[in-house]
Design an enzyme around this catalytic site. Structure first.
Site, mmCIF file in Angstrom:
data_model
loop_
_atom_site.group_PDB
_atom_site.id
_atom_site.type_symbol
_atom_site.label_atom_id
_atom_site.label_comp_id
_atom_site.label_asym_id
_atom_site.label_seq_id
_atom_site.Cartn_x
_atom_site.Cartn_y
_atom_site.Cartn_z
ATOM 1 N N SER A 159 0.835 -1.200 0.000
ATOM 2 C CA SER A 159 0.000 0.000 0.000
ATOM 3 C C SER A 159 0.877 1.260 0.000
ATOM 4 C CB SER A 159 -0.953 -0.049 1.201
ATOM 5 O OG SER A 159 -1.979 0.906 1.084
ATOM 6 N N ASP A 254 -10.168 -4.054 -4.343
ATOM 7 C CA ASP A 254 -9.366 -2.980 -3.759
ATOM 8 C C ASP A 254 -9.516 -1.719 -4.607
ATOM 9 O OD1 ASP A 254 -7.381 -1.312 -2.744
ATOM 10 O OD2 ASP A 254 -5.772 -2.778 -2.922
ATOM 11 N N HIS A 284 -8.251 -5.023 -0.035
ATOM 12 C CA HIS A 284 -7.017 -4.328 0.319
ATOM 13 C C HIS A 284 -6.570 -4.744 1.725
ATOM 14 C CE1 HIS A 284 -4.148 -0.996 -0.110
ATOM 15 N NE2 HIS A 284 -4.284 -0.842 1.202
#
Length: 313
Positions: A159, A254, A284
């Site tokens: 991320s 996501d 995610h």
């Protein structure tokens, strides 16, 4: 379809009234993120060594944690992964990603150096970038004392950490004095403009929501013009050639899925080697959730195997 285990986790969070990150002040969001890992993360794997370190950085000492894999000897010179945790540049630390770093360490046979870069909003862009680069440079400079091979140095992250790994790979190429052998990009944020279609189609109901992304963005980014700075949005760099080989992993549900795919495609179009794998049924953040999501363990194993292959002597 959304994996039934992921659906069950989301339903459990709703039933328990788990607050959305964007509804909490930063300090509370950090504490909650740290605490909730016990629900979803496996027990930490034993490794041969864990060492707390610090690297000099532009804002003071940067906390680092060195892991060496089971079966390794203190005299072994190992390849090394410099790992940047996720959390939207606002939450996350060495503890939230301790289990994942241990798993990657043992699975790949590499040493792992986890980096606790400065967080927003106390330290806005580009503080995290500055710390990430300083940490990677320090690992290279101190390779002999750490027992790692500076010629087999990879960067990686999930991320926000994937964003940092991508940015550092470009900065290292341009500087010419920090050779990076591989980049591991797990559902990376690559475009701060937040305009890809998956931000809309996956923007509600799948843990990381559009409102949460805006919360992270606004804590990290001071001026909208910074969205166009490739140090924040590596997808926007005009020259993505001559970059390290990459593995890019995304999740089908996501909001960041499409920009991850776009970045993998852009790397290949620029002449690089980049593999792309989308875990179509996942959300995610799934890779740290191996206690409740079987596909998280498959993803970790894939990352570790690719690191082992890419960094072998």
């Amino acid at each position: 379809m959304l994996h039934p285990q992921a659906r069950g986790l989301l339903d459990f969070m709703v039933a328990r009234g788990v607050p959305a990150t964007h509804t909490l002040p930063a300090a509370e969001a950090r504490a909650f993120y740290r605490e909730r890992r016990a629900v979803t993360q496996p027990e930490p794997s034993a490794v041969a060594e864990v060492r707390e370190l610090g690297a000099p950085g532009p804002g003071g000492a940067i906390p680092l944690r060195l892991y060496r894999p089971m079966g390794s000897q203190g005299t072994d010179v190992l390849p090394v992964l410099v790992y940047y945790h996720g959390g939207g540049w606002v939450i996350g630390d060495l503890e939230t990603h301790d289990v994942l770093c241990r798993e990657l360490c043992n699975g790949s046979g590499c040493a792992v150096v986890a980096v606790e870069y400065r967080l927003a909003p106390e330290h806005r862009f580009p503080a995290a970038v500055d710390d990430a680069l300083a940490a990677a440079r320090w690992v290279r400079q101190e390779a002999a004392s750490l027992g790692v091979d500076a010629s087999r140095l990879a960067v990686g992250g999930d991320s926000a950490g994937g964003n940092l790994a991508a940015v550092i790979s470009i900065m290292a190429r341009d500087a010419g004095d920090l050779p990076i052998a591989y980049q591991l990009l797990i559902y990376p944020g690559t475009d701060m403009r937040r305009g890809h279609a998956s931000h809309t189609t996956n923007g509600k109901g799948y843990l990381l929501e559009a409102d949460t992304i805006t919360y992270f963005h606004d804590h990290y980014i001071t001026d909208a013009a910074q969205d166009l700075d490739w140090h924040a949005s590596p997808l926007l760099h005009k020259d993505l050639s001559r970059l390290p080989p990459a593995l890019v992993i995304t999740a089908g549900f996501d909001p960041l899925r499409d920009e991850g795919l776009d970045y993998a495609d852009s790397l290949v179009a620029a002449g690089n080697r980049a593999s792309y794998v989308c875990f179509e049924r996942q959300i995610h953040g799934f890779i740290t959730m191996g206690k409740v999501l079987d596909e998280a363990n498959a993803a970790v194993a894939l990352c570790a195997a690719e690191l082992r292959r890419a960094l072998r002597p």
